[in-house]
Design a protein around this motif. Structure first.
Motif, mmCIF file in Angstrom:
data_model
loop_
_atom_site.group_PDB
_atom_site.id
_atom_site.type_symbol
_atom_site.label_atom_id
_atom_site.label_comp_id
_atom_site.label_asym_id
_atom_site.label_seq_id
_atom_site.Cartn_x
_atom_site.Cartn_y
_atom_site.Cartn_z
ATOM 1 N N GLU A 12 -33.239 12.279 49.376
ATOM 2 C CA GLU A 12 -34.613 11.792 49.528
ATOM 3 C C GLU A 12 -34.737 10.845 50.725
ATOM 4 N N MET A 13 -33.745 9.958 50.915
ATOM 5 C CA MET A 13 -33.788 9.030 52.044
ATOM 6 C C MET A 13 -33.636 9.758 53.379
ATOM 7 N N CYS A 14 -32.858 10.850 53.397
ATOM 8 C CA CYS A 14 -32.754 11.672 54.611
ATOM 9 C C CYS A 14 -34.088 12.345 54.912
ATOM 10 N N GLU A 15 -34.715 12.911 53.887
ATOM 11 C CA GLU A 15 -36.012 13.578 54.067
ATOM 12 C C GLU A 15 -37.079 12.599 54.545
ATOM 13 N N ASP A 16 -37.029 11.371 54.039
ATOM 14 C CA ASP A 16 -38.024 10.358 54.413
ATOM 15 C C ASP A 16 -37.706 9.693 55.755
ATOM 16 N N GLY A 17 -36.531 9.968 56.319
ATOM 17 C CA GLY A 17 -36.182 9.441 57.633
ATOM 18 C C GLY A 17 -35.535 8.070 57.640
ATOM 19 N N TYR A 18 -35.141 7.551 56.467
ATOM 20 C CA TYR A 18 -34.512 6.232 56.419
ATOM 21 C C TYR A 18 -33.044 6.267 56.840
ATOM 22 N N ILE A 19 -32.361 7.364 56.560
ATOM 23 C CA ILE A 19 -30.954 7.490 56.947
ATOM 24 C C ILE A 19 -30.743 8.820 57.666
ATOM 25 N N ASN A 20 -29.687 8.855 58.479
ATOM 26 C CA ASN A 20 -29.312 10.059 59.217
ATOM 27 C C ASN A 20 -28.038 10.632 58.629
ATOM 28 N N ASP A 21 -27.951 11.946 58.587
ATOM 29 C CA ASP A 21 -26.750 12.645 58.149
ATOM 30 C C ASP A 21 -25.936 12.979 59.393
ATOM 31 N N TYR A 22 -24.739 12.395 59.502
ATOM 32 C CA TYR A 22 -23.894 12.596 60.676
ATOM 33 C C TYR A 22 -22.821 13.661 60.450
ATOM 34 N N GLY A 23 -22.951 14.433 59.394
ATOM 35 C CA GLY A 23 -22.012 15.526 59.144
ATOM 36 C C GLY A 23 -20.795 15.085 58.358
ATOM 37 N N LYS A 24 -19.778 15.919 58.414
ATOM 38 C CA LYS A 24 -18.563 15.663 57.645
ATOM 39 C C LYS A 24 -17.487 15.040 58.519
ATOM 40 N N LEU A 25 -16.685 14.172 57.912
ATOM 41 C CA LEU A 25 -15.559 13.538 58.582
ATOM 42 C C LEU A 25 -14.334 14.417 58.399
ATOM 43 N N GLU A 26 -13.672 14.732 59.494
ATOM 44 C CA GLU A 26 -12.458 15.548 59.424
ATOM 45 C C GLU A 26 -11.310 14.686 58.918
ATOM 46 N N THR A 27 -10.673 15.129 57.860
ATOM 47 C CA THR A 27 -9.529 14.423 57.294
ATOM 48 C C THR A 27 -8.354 15.383 57.208
ATOM 49 N N SER A 28 -7.171 14.830 56.988
ATOM 50 C CA SER A 28 -5.967 15.661 56.951
ATOM 51 C C SER A 28 -5.823 16.428 55.634
ATOM 52 N N GLY A 29 -6.521 16.013 54.615
ATOM 53 C CA GLY A 29 -6.422 16.722 53.342
ATOM 54 C C GLY A 29 -7.544 16.348 52.410
ATOM 55 N N GLY A 30 -7.724 17.134 51.391
ATOM 56 C CA GLY A 30 -8.763 16.857 50.409
ATOM 57 C C GLY A 30 -10.150 17.220 50.909
ATOM 58 N N ARG A 31 -11.124 16.815 50.125
ATOM 59 C CA ARG A 31 -12.519 17.105 50.466
ATOM 60 C C ARG A 31 -12.961 16.239 51.649
ATOM 61 N N HIS A 32 -13.701 16.845 52.569
ATOM 62 C CA HIS A 32 -14.208 16.116 53.736
ATOM 63 C C HIS A 32 -15.463 15.341 53.340
ATOM 64 N N PRO A 33 -15.468 14.006 53.520
ATOM 65 C CA PRO A 33 -16.650 13.206 53.132
ATOM 66 C C PRO A 33 -17.796 13.370 54.122
ATOM 67 N N ASN A 34 -19.013 13.282 53.609
ATOM 68 C CA ASN A 34 -20.200 13.271 54.463
ATOM 69 C C ASN A 34 -20.401 11.872 55.009
ATOM 70 N N LEU A 35 -20.842 11.776 56.255
ATOM 71 C CA LEU A 35 -21.122 10.485 56.884
ATOM 72 C C LEU A 35 -22.632 10.298 57.014
ATOM 73 N N TYR A 36 -23.112 9.126 56.605
ATOM 74 C CA TYR A 36 -24.525 8.780 56.693
ATOM 75 C C TYR A 36 -24.655 7.429 57.365
ATOM 76 N N GLY A 37 -25.786 7.191 58.007
ATOM 77 C CA GLY A 37 -26.050 5.896 58.628
ATOM 78 C C GLY A 37 -27.533 5.614 58.653
ATOM 79 N N LEU A 38 -27.853 4.344 58.816
ATOM 80 C CA LEU A 38 -29.251 3.941 58.875
ATOM 81 C C LEU A 38 -29.931 4.514 60.109
ATOM 82 N N ASN A 39 -31.155 4.957 59.953
ATOM 83 C CA ASN A 39 -31.990 5.375 61.082
ATOM 84 C C ASN A 39 -32.619 4.102 61.643
ATOM 85 N N PRO A 40 -32.214 3.686 62.850
ATOM 86 C CA PRO A 40 -32.691 2.405 63.371
ATOM 87 C C PRO A 40 -34.202 2.311 63.511
#
Length: 83
Positions: A12-40
């Motif tokens: 909901e916060m992504c749709e409303d423009g409050y935060i940005n989705d920066y994609g997935k973080l590449e890691t050496s193993g396991g599930r890749h986490p999604n990265l989010y940040g504030l929309n300035p």
């Protein structure tokens, strides 16, 4: 909070423009986490410093970065009291 609830709020916060989705973080193993940040540009704070003969005004974005600063804007308190 549960994972589904947090996922829903983030969506909901992504749709409303409050935060940005920066994609997935590449890691050496396991599930890749999604990265989010504030929309300035999604929110601003205004600071006002009133002096005897001038006003200073600052505009800061949601990430705490100074967007604009106006210093020593002259004021006449006698004129303001009449109007």
């Amino acid at each position: 909070m549960s994972v589904p609830t947090v996922t829903k709020f983030i969506g909901e916060m992504c749709e409303d423009g409050y935060i940005n989705d920066y994609g997935k973080l590449e890691t050496s193993g396991g599930r890749h986490p999604n990265l989010y940040g504030l929309n300035p540009g999604s929110g601003y704070f205004i600071g006002v410093d009133i002096k005897r003969f001038a006003v200073n005004i600052g505009l800061i974005n949601f990430k705490g970065e100074m967007v604009e600063l106006k210093m020593n804007i002259p004021i006449n308190l006698k004129t303001l009291q009449r109007g």
